[in-house]
Design a protein around this motif. Structure first.
Motif, mmCIF file in Angstrom:
data_model
loop_
_atom_site.group_PDB
_atom_site.id
_atom_site.type_symbol
_atom_site.label_atom_id
_atom_site.label_comp_id
_atom_site.label_asym_id
_atom_site.label_seq_id
_atom_site.Cartn_x
_atom_site.Cartn_y
_atom_site.Cartn_z
ATOM 1 N N GLY A 66 0.800 -1.225 0.000
ATOM 2 C CA GLY A 66 0.000 0.000 0.000
ATOM 3 C C GLY A 66 0.830 1.271 0.000
ATOM 4 N N MET A 67 2.099 1.146 -0.365
ATOM 5 C CA MET A 67 3.011 2.300 -0.293
ATOM 6 C C MET A 67 2.869 3.165 -1.559
ATOM 7 S SD MET A 67 7.026 2.318 0.768
ATOM 8 C CE MET A 67 7.654 1.592 -0.749
ATOM 9 N N SER A 68 1.845 3.952 -1.557
ATOM 10 C CA SER A 68 1.576 4.843 -2.681
ATOM 11 C C SER A 68 2.670 5.898 -2.802
ATOM 12 C CB SER A 68 0.238 5.547 -2.452
ATOM 13 O OG SER A 68 0.306 6.324 -1.257
ATOM 14 N N ILE A 69 2.671 6.592 -3.908
ATOM 15 C CA ILE A 69 3.673 7.652 -4.094
ATOM 16 C C ILE A 69 3.448 8.766 -3.073
ATOM 17 C CG2 ILE A 69 4.446 9.454 -5.694
ATOM 18 C CD1 ILE A 69 4.170 7.378 -7.929
ATOM 19 N N SER A 70 2.195 9.042 -2.755
ATOM 20 C CA SER A 70 1.947 10.046 -1.716
ATOM 21 C C SER A 70 2.461 9.569 -0.359
ATOM 22 C CB SER A 70 0.450 10.374 -1.634
ATOM 23 O OG SER A 70 -0.314 9.205 -1.411
ATOM 24 N N THR A 71 2.440 8.274 -0.139
ATOM 25 C CA THR A 71 3.007 7.729 1.095
ATOM 26 C C THR A 71 4.513 7.975 1.130
ATOM 27 O OG1 THR A 71 1.314 5.998 1.153
ATOM 28 C CG2 THR A 71 3.267 5.639 2.504
ATOM 29 N N LEU A 72 5.164 7.764 -0.010
ATOM 30 C CA LEU A 72 6.615 8.005 -0.070
ATOM 31 C C LEU A 72 6.918 9.474 0.245
ATOM 32 C CD1 LEU A 72 7.694 6.024 -3.282
ATOM 33 C CD2 LEU A 72 7.919 5.334 -0.893
ATOM 34 N N THR A 73 6.182 10.359 -0.367
ATOM 35 C CA THR A 73 6.434 11.786 -0.169
ATOM 36 C C THR A 73 6.227 12.180 1.290
ATOM 37 O OG1 THR A 73 5.665 12.214 -2.416
ATOM 38 C CG2 THR A 73 5.801 14.110 -0.934
ATOM 39 N N ALA A 74 5.118 11.724 1.858
ATOM 40 C CA ALA A 74 4.822 12.088 3.250
ATOM 41 C C ALA A 74 5.813 11.449 4.215
ATOM 42 C CB ALA A 74 3.397 11.678 3.599
ATOM 43 N N ALA A 75 6.191 10.204 3.957
ATOM 44 C CA ALA A 75 7.156 9.521 4.830
ATOM 45 C C ALA A 75 8.523 10.189 4.740
ATOM 46 C CB ALA A 75 7.259 8.045 4.439
ATOM 47 N N ARG A 76 8.872 10.581 3.549
ATOM 48 C CA ARG A 76 10.141 11.301 3.333
ATOM 49 C C ARG A 76 10.161 12.585 4.148
ATOM 50 N NH1 ARG A 76 9.389 13.832 -2.211
ATOM 51 N NH2 ARG A 76 9.590 11.688 -2.940
ATOM 52 N N ILE A 77 9.076 13.326 4.093
ATOM 53 C CA ILE A 77 9.019 14.590 4.841
ATOM 54 C C ILE A 77 9.006 14.318 6.342
ATOM 55 C CG2 ILE A 77 7.609 16.642 5.303
ATOM 56 C CD1 ILE A 77 6.667 16.489 2.366
ATOM 57 N N LEU A 78 8.253 13.296 6.753
ATOM 58 C CA LEU A 78 8.206 12.952 8.178
ATOM 59 C C LEU A 78 9.595 12.622 8.697
ATOM 60 C CD1 LEU A 78 6.444 12.336 10.706
ATOM 61 C CD2 LEU A 78 6.377 9.957 9.934
ATOM 62 N N GLN A 79 10.306 11.773 7.974
ATOM 63 C CA GLN A 79 11.660 11.417 8.416
ATOM 64 C C GLN A 79 12.591 12.624 8.333
ATOM 65 O OE1 GLN A 79 14.044 8.506 6.129
ATOM 66 N NE2 GLN A 79 14.549 7.518 8.073
ATOM 67 N N GLY A 80 12.412 13.406 7.281
ATOM 68 C CA GLY A 80 13.247 14.599 7.117
ATOM 69 C C GLY A 80 13.050 15.584 8.252
ATOM 70 N N GLN A 81 11.810 15.702 8.697
ATOM 71 C CA GLN A 81 11.527 16.663 9.781
ATOM 72 C C GLN A 81 12.034 16.167 11.128
ATOM 73 O OE1 GLN A 81 7.282 17.387 9.242
ATOM 74 N NE2 GLN A 81 7.700 19.093 7.836
ATOM 75 N N GLN A 82 12.428 14.910 11.181
ATOM 76 C CA GLN A 82 12.996 14.365 12.411
ATOM 77 C C GLN A 82 14.518 14.454 12.422
ATOM 78 O OE1 GLN A 82 11.231 10.483 12.145
ATOM 79 N NE2 GLN A 82 9.288 11.125 13.046
ATOM 80 N N GLN A 83 15.095 14.915 11.302
ATOM 81 C CA GLN A 83 16.552 15.031 11.205
ATOM 82 C C GLN A 83 17.009 16.345 11.844
ATOM 83 O OE1 GLN A 83 18.346 12.497 9.215
ATOM 84 N NE2 GLN A 83 16.341 11.532 9.391
ATOM 85 N N THR A 84 18.091 16.270 12.575
ATOM 86 C CA THR A 84 18.650 17.479 13.161
ATOM 87 C C THR A 84 19.131 18.415 12.050
ATOM 88 O OG1 THR A 84 19.383 16.208 15.075
ATOM 89 C CG2 THR A 84 20.418 18.363 14.738
ATOM 90 N N GLY A 85 18.795 19.665 12.154
ATOM 91 C CA GLY A 85 19.249 20.651 11.174
ATOM 92 C C GLY A 85 18.530 20.578 9.852
ATOM 93 N N ASN A 86 17.354 19.958 9.842
ATOM 94 C CA ASN A 86 16.643 19.851 8.560
ATOM 95 C C ASN A 86 16.196 21.235 8.074
ATOM 96 O OD1 ASN A 86 13.549 20.326 8.929
ATOM 97 N ND2 ASN A 86 14.164 19.174 10.752
ATOM 98 N N GLN A 87 15.942 21.305 6.766
ATOM 99 C CA GLN A 87 15.546 22.581 6.174
ATOM 100 C C GLN A 87 14.036 22.620 5.932
ATOM 101 O OE1 GLN A 87 18.142 23.277 2.730
ATOM 102 N NE2 GLN A 87 19.650 21.954 3.753
ATOM 103 N N GLY A 88 13.342 21.802 6.650
ATOM 104 C CA GLY A 88 11.897 21.726 6.486
ATOM 105 C C GLY A 88 11.438 20.294 6.314
ATOM 106 N N GLY A 89 12.354 19.465 5.851
ATOM 107 C CA GLY A 89 12.044 18.045 5.681
ATOM 108 C C GLY A 89 11.772 17.646 4.252
ATOM 109 N N GLU A 90 11.285 18.603 3.460
ATOM 110 C CA GLU A 90 10.920 18.270 2.074
ATOM 111 C C GLU A 90 12.142 17.881 1.257
ATOM 112 O OE1 GLU A 90 10.172 21.078 3.626
ATOM 113 O OE2 GLU A 90 7.981 21.239 3.737
ATOM 114 N N GLU A 91 13.331 18.388 1.638
ATOM 115 C CA GLU A 91 14.550 18.128 0.894
ATOM 116 C C GLU A 91 15.089 16.714 1.107
ATOM 117 O OE1 GLU A 91 14.226 19.907 3.561
ATOM 118 O OE2 GLU A 91 15.617 19.056 5.000
#
Lengths: 501, 248
Positions: A66-91
């Motif tokens: 069930g890993m849709s492309i929107s799931t990938l995008t949202a999961a990427r941002i979620l993990q990105g936003q948990q990174q120290t020094g992130n620039q918003g997570g979208e990157e």
């Protein structure tokens, strides 16, 4: 290479250089000095250097259920936003999103526009699309009818890899007998025939066997080297209560966990984290792990499990240690099975957390193998009606309410705020007046996203999903493909002999 | 933060059961006198008559087997809470059941007060009410309590030995009257839940082709009003589903 081709390539290179030079001359410094410009230029330069070998010794296929492309995008941002020094997570990128090859995959079943997992995984493991609900049986058969399935059984990648002398493994966070993992090793005209208790009289009379039995009671030459996941109760007799106080489901009195250890050489069975951690890799050639009576826990809840469960990353890592002992190579199929369930429940947090864990498992696989001899592919079986919407500002918490670029809370026409993530249908649907989310913590892992159409369970979706690949044979991953092409990519890259390549 | 959803003593108020016409006359403790010597708190069957403010009446049965228990409010379904923290909904006519594992309940943001369900009313009530009369019936000592519950003057007759109410009146809104109580064996309890074809709630989304599941989904049986979960206001919790009763 003939002269014509050489001339053509030379001309292409020449044009390419001229283009670069000409553009460099006209682009302003504000453009070429931009980090966006530099990073993307480097990205393209790196891609131009990619050389891909054709033959893979090992193949690892990751499937996010069930890993849709929107799931990938949202999961990427979620993990990105948990990174120290992130620039918003979208990157941020999930571990596999920077693989050099990508394709879009059409997922429909032969009888359904929006598919189920049985039909889609059958396509991947056999090269043949089939009906929803059927496990490695061609669609000339009838679902749930054993007799009609006879003669329509399909040979899977696992069968081919075992025949070649490779080691094979199946890992999942769902039940090992669930549709997606089952399609790797079993043949059944009904995905629900997970234990003998689920077999109708017609199936018994015509010689069909249950899926759990097919996992264990195999010819040792075609046995799985590693099988890890949930679904313990489907392998135990109903008279037996397991270590987590759940009775088995089998009516035939068979304890398939014992049969695994008895029938196979250097075989081990583990059912909890402690046993898993204690596995002697050097002296184990066949490992069965059943860590939950049913599906394993969501990654978000894993620490609450009674007996303790390994993570998907830990299961993948341990499996690779065992599989790599075979000098001929291996085929490993890894499913993150509960992304699908999180979405069905309308619970984005759990779905995304499991998707992030899949990314972690892929990273572990990359680290444990060589891109010179191992093809790693990451895909999904189908999509979900999961959306990322509104115009949230950069860095807006992906599970949060939408805030506009100026930081103000965005309001819908009913004067109430709304979340970035939502579902087209499902249990979170609003009938009547929509809840005011102003004071609600939508980032809480138990929050259920709002939806449009009321349904008890959110549904799969019919749009394409993605396929990411790196390693030998990954050059075959390109364009928009039918899902059954994945079988042929592996078959050809690993030279499994399923067709005349 | 999501609202905390509690099942309260109001739970049966919106039971789907049809009101019963039979008047309540029996005093349970006395009626069950012949068997009471054998009654253990952990293995019993207790039947209650519940009456709401509109005069509607229905019966509710509680079955205990150690830390597991079953509640039945009508003939079409009953609910089990297992020691593993699972909630199982049984459909006797179809011989089918749906298991909500802890992870499913969390994902659906369904929370329940297991203690209140096990004791019919919150076992914390006696501590928050004033003691009244101590009655000695043939089988049980019954301690009376009075005080405000949910802002309403209420009375509770509490059977300490089995930790159940003999009578509870929540103002004029709701009352529980124990009709009978008797021993109930582990074996009998086990038989009740045998030979059901069970499905995990997590699998419902992948089982739309199953006629039973399709019917249940269409009727809203799985998550809607009769799920057994109720908010502190006495409203059915619909797993955050529709009908404007989100519990976000």
């Amino acid at each position: 290479m003939n002269v014509m081709n050489i001339k053509r390539i030379a001309a292409t290179i020449s044009c390419s250089l001229m283009t670069v030079v000409a553009h460099a001359a006209v682009l302003p410094a504000t453009q070429t000095d931009s980090q966006w410009f530099k990073d993307s230029a480097a990205n393209v330069a790196a891609k131009a250097q990619v050389e891909t070998k054709k033959t893979a010794k090992n193949v690892i296929l990751f499937v996010g259920d069930g890993m849709s492309i929107s799931t990938l995008t949202a999961a990427r941002i979620l993990q990105g936003q948990q990174q120290t020094g992130n620039q918003g997570g979208e990157e941020h990128f999930l571990s596999f999103e920077q693989f050099p090859r990508t394709a879009l995959v059409k997922t429909y079943n032969t009888n359904q526009q929006t598919p189920d997992s049985a039909g889609t995984m059958t396509a991947m493991t056999t090269g043949v699309k089939t009906k929803a609900g059927m496990i490695s049986i061609s669609d000339t058969s009838l679902r749930g009818n054993c007799l009609s399935s006879k003669g329509n059984e399909l040979v899977s990648l696992v069968d081919l890899a075992n025949a070649k002398g490779l080691s094979t493994g199946v890992i999942t966070t769902a039940r090992l007998t669930h549709a997606t993992p089952a399609a790797a090793y079993a043949k059944s005209p009904d995905r629900d025939w997970e234990s003998d208790a689920n077999l109708p009289a017609e199936a018994v009379a015509n010689g069909c066997t249950d899926i759990a039995s097919q996992l264990v009671m195999r010819d040792p030459a075609n046995a799985l080297t590693v099988a890890l996941g949930g679904g313990r109760s489907y392998f135990l007799p109903k008279e037996v209560t397991d270590g987590e106080n759940k009775a088995g489901k089998r009516k035939d009195g068979k304890d398939l966990t014992k049969a695994w250890v008895t029938n196979l050489s250097k075989a081990a069975y583990v059912w909890d984290k402690k046993g898993f951690d204690a596995v002697d890799v050097a002296n184990t050639d066949h490992l069965l792990g059943l860590f939950n009576p049913s599906h394993m826990e969501y990654e978000a809840d894993r620490n609450d499990d009674v007996a303790g469960e390994p993570s998907l990353t830990e299961m993948a890592t341990k499996s690779l240690e065992i599989l790599k002992k075979n000098d001929k190579g291996f085929l490993l199929i890894v499913e993150s099975g509960r992304i699908d369930h999180g979405h069905h429940a309308g619970n984005a947090s759990r779905a995304l957390t499991d998707a992030v864990e899949l990314s972690n498992a892929v990273k572990a696989a990359i680290d444990a193998t060589s891109s010179d001899d191992t093809l790693i592919m990451v895909t999904a079986d189908h999509s979900h009606v999961f959306t990322i919407a509104g115009y949230p500002k950069r860095g807006n918490p992906i599970l949060g309410l939408v805030h506009d670029v100026d930081g103000s809370l965005a309001l819908a026409n009913d004067g109430k705020p709304y979340t970035t993530l939502a579902y087209t249908n499902g249990p979170g649907a609003v009938v009547g007046v929509r809840d005011d989310l102003t004071s609600v913590d939508t980032q809480n892992k138990d929050f259920m996203q709002q939806a449009l159409i009321p349904m008890e369970s959110e549904t799969h979706a019919g749009e394409d999903i993605s396929l990411h690949a790196m390693g030998p044979g990954s050059n075959l991953v390109q364009g928009v493909i039918e899902q059954n092409v994945i079988f042929h990519i592996i078959n050809q890259a690993q030279q499994l002999g399923g067709t005349k390549y | 933060m999501n609202k905390l959803l509690l099942i309260t003593l109001l739970s049966a108020l919106i039971s789907p059961a049809i009101a019963l016409a039979t008047p309540v006359t029996a005093q349970a403790a006395g009626k069950a006198g012949m068997q009471c010597a054998n009654i253990q708190a952990a293995h019993l069957k207790a039947q209650y008559q519940v009456t709401n403010a509109k005069g509607h009446r229905w019966q509710m049965t509680l079955l205990r087997d150690g830390q597991e228990f079953i509640i039945q409010r009508d003939n079409t379904t009953f609910e089990q809470w297992t020691r593993n923290g699972e909630y199982v909904r049984y459909f006797p006519v179809e011989k089918r059941s749906v298991t909500y594992r802890k992870g499913d309940l969390r994902a659906l943001n369904i929370q329940h007060d297991r203690e209140q369900l096990y004791h019919v009313v919150s076992p914390a009530l006696p501590a928050n009410m004033a003691k009244t009369e101590l009655k000695q019936l043939p089988c049980f000592s019954i301690q009376g309590f009075a005080g405000k519950v949910n802002g309403m003057e209420s009375q509770l007759d509490w059977i300490t030995s089995i930790e159940l109410p003999q009578q509870f009146n929540l103002g004029a809104e709701l009352s529980y009257q124990l009709l009978t109580v008797e021993p109930y064996s582990h074996e009998a309890f086990t038989v009740l839940t045998q030979n059901y074809q069970d499905i995990d709630f997590a699998d419902v989304g992948d089982s739309e082709s199953d006629p039973f599941i399709a019917k249940m989904i269409n009727q809203g049986f799985i998550e809607h009003g009769s799920s057994g979960f109720y908010s502190s206001e006495g409203h059915a919790i619909e797993a955050q589903g529709g009908h404007g009763s989100h519990s976000h």
